[in-house]
Scaffold this active site. Structure first.
Site, PDB file in Angstrom:
ATOM      1  N   GLN A  97      14.111   1.233  12.332  1.00  0.00           N
ATOM      2  CA  GLN A  97      13.603   1.526  10.992  1.00  0.00           C
ATOM      3  C   GLN A  97      12.179   0.978  10.894  1.00  0.00           C
ATOM      4  OE1 GLN A  97      14.459  -0.522   7.175  1.00  0.00           O
ATOM      5  NE2 GLN A  97      15.570   1.342   6.641  1.00  0.00           N
ATOM      6  N   TYR A 182       9.392   0.103  -1.617  1.00  0.00           N
ATOM      7  CA  TYR A 182       8.327  -0.193  -0.667  1.00  0.00           C
ATOM      8  C   TYR A 182       7.247   0.888  -0.708  1.00  0.00           C
ATOM      9  CZ  TYR A 182      11.638  -3.768   0.725  1.00  0.00           C
ATOM     10  OH  TYR A 182      12.495  -4.842   0.704  1.00  0.00           O
ATOM     11  N   ARG A 229      14.616   7.451   5.146  1.00  0.00           N
ATOM     12  CA  ARG A 229      15.475   6.840   4.137  1.00  0.00           C
ATOM     13  C   ARG A 229      14.817   6.947   2.772  1.00  0.00           C
ATOM     14  NH1 ARG A 229      18.222   0.806   3.222  1.00  0.00           N
ATOM     15  NH2 ARG A 229      20.335   1.616   3.342  1.00  0.00           N
ATOM     16  N   GLY A 319      27.073  -1.518   5.547  1.00  0.00           N
ATOM     17  CA  GLY A 319      26.166  -2.632   5.723  1.00  0.00           C
ATOM     18  C   GLY A 319      26.860  -3.970   5.811  1.00  0.00           C
ATOM     19  N   ARG A 320      27.190  -4.549   4.668  1.00  0.00           N
ATOM     20  CA  ARG A 320      27.628  -5.947   4.627  1.00  0.00           C
ATOM     21  C   ARG A 320      28.839  -6.223   5.518  1.00  0.00           C
ATOM     22  NH1 ARG A 320      27.257  -6.278  -1.865  1.00  0.00           N
ATOM     23  NH2 ARG A 320      27.913  -4.116  -1.528  1.00  0.00           N
TER      24      ARG A 320
END
Length: 377
Positions: A97, A182, A229, A319-320
């Site tokens: 990424q 971002y 993304r 993810g987590r």
């Protein structure tokens, strides 16, 4: 009925299954260089159909957090080469990424205390830098400086070089990070982007930078190795809401249809306590975007299977639970219980909470040994 555990053709790249490991910042890279421990972390999780690396800055200017491994310096490239080799030794597929945080940075992270940059001088977000006592800390992002038009062109070149660097160290492709407040999302959002050059104003102009980067990166490594993304309706890092019913992202979806990308990866920020992306919008996006669609955002196995089987998405992103279950694929496939994640070890620290979670058989063997010891005593 599609199975999450069947192989999948990601526009010419074969995945062993449909389960994707999300990009997750872990802040375990001293001097912003990937380590042997980081290589082990990714190797442990290589049974995922696709691993997307933690965000890796394309330049020092693009960095907003301490201890994040970049993709622009020779030591960083050598470190990432170890990680890609480790994943490939287990027959895994690994995308980098690539990332520019824009205004979400701090002067203590930048070269010679320079200001962060963005589409405008509008301030917002939090960064991980050094406080007044010289200690690492979460801080309000510093006042940004508006990028000059020629500097925007430099950002495009930096992304292209980062893609080449990623390919050269063994990554199978790249994901362009266009989400979560971002740089690209700052350009997309008219509440932050008040420019009057070709990168501001109309929807087409606000999307221009992201599409230019997609095109230049695709030219360098091939579009089938490029993912993007996005986080429609995202408000993370002080992104203002704007009322265009998600049309900016549908415009991008139509543009991406022309380009033959590996995938588009949508992030629903509802899992991070932000307003969720409406499910009817997800289906609307699916109707417009004809390529492979990934979704992240607090999914569990049941919802992931439902969304795949109804054709709403192609690949679910977790993810987590990948932090605490290096064998998440095997646990899901066999119905084994999942180990709880430890949020206190998500960011920064050492091996604890990073590479010390056992696989399920190892965990059961340890519990059996402990039980045997208790019985003998």
């Amino acid at each position: 009925m599609a199975s999450l555990f069947e192989s999948f053709d990601l526009n010419g790249t074969r995945l062993n299954n449909r389960i994707v490991m999300a990009p997750m910042t872990r802040s375990r890279a001293p001097e912003d260089i990937p380590t042997e421990m980081g290589a082990l972390y990714y190797r442990q999780r290589a049974s995922a159909g696709l691993i997307i690396s933690e965000g890796t800055p394309i330049s020092r200017q693009g960095q907003g957090y301490l201890y994040n491994p970049g993709i622009f310096g020779p030591d960083q490239l050598a470190g990432w080469a170890k990680a890609t080799r480790a994943v490939h030794e287990r027959d895994g597929i690994f995308f980098a990424q690539i990332w520019h945080v824009g205004r979400v940075s701090h002067t203590t992270v930048q070269v010679a205390g320079a200001s962060p940059v963005g589409p405008s001088d509008k301030q917002g977000g939090m960064a991980f830098g050094y406080n007044d006592d010289g200690q690492p800390d979460m801080l309000k992002a510093s006042q940004p400086r508006r990028l000059e038009t020629h500097e925007v062109h430099d950002v495009v070149r930096d992304f292209a070089q980062a893609a080449v660097n990623s390919r050269d160290v063994g990554f199978d492709g790249v994901e362009i990070h266009g989400a979560n407040g971002y740089l690209f999302e700052q350009f997309l959002n008219p509440g932050v982007n008040d420019r009057n050059d070709e990168y501001g104003g109309s929807r087409e102009n606000r999307c221009r930078l992201l599409l230019e980067v997609v095109d230049e990166v695709s030219k360098m490594i091939g579009a089938r190795r490029v993912g993007v993304r996005l986080s429609p309706f995202g408000t993370l890092f002080d992104m203002p809401e704007y009322d265009d019913n998600g049309e900016t992202y549908l415009h991008l979806a139509r543009e991406f249809n022309k380009r033959g990308l590996a995938y588009v990866h949508l992030h629903d920020q509802g899992g991070q306590g932000m307003p969720p992306m409406p499910r009817d919008y997800l289906r609307q996006f699916r109707d417009v975007y004809q390529g492979n669609l990934l979704l992240a955002g607090n999914l569990d196995q049941a919802e992931a299977e439902k969304l795949v089987n109804e054709g709403t998405i192609d690949l679910p992103v977790f993810g987590r639970y990948f932090t605490s279950n290096p064998d998440l694929v095997e646990r899901m496939q066999n119905g084994w219980p999942l180990a709880d994640f430890d949020a206190n070890t998500f960011y920064g620290g050492d091996a604890r909470g990073y590479v010390d979670f056992p696989t399920y058989p190892e965990e059961q063997a340890r519990l059996a040994r402990e039980e045997m010891i208790r019985e003998k005593s």
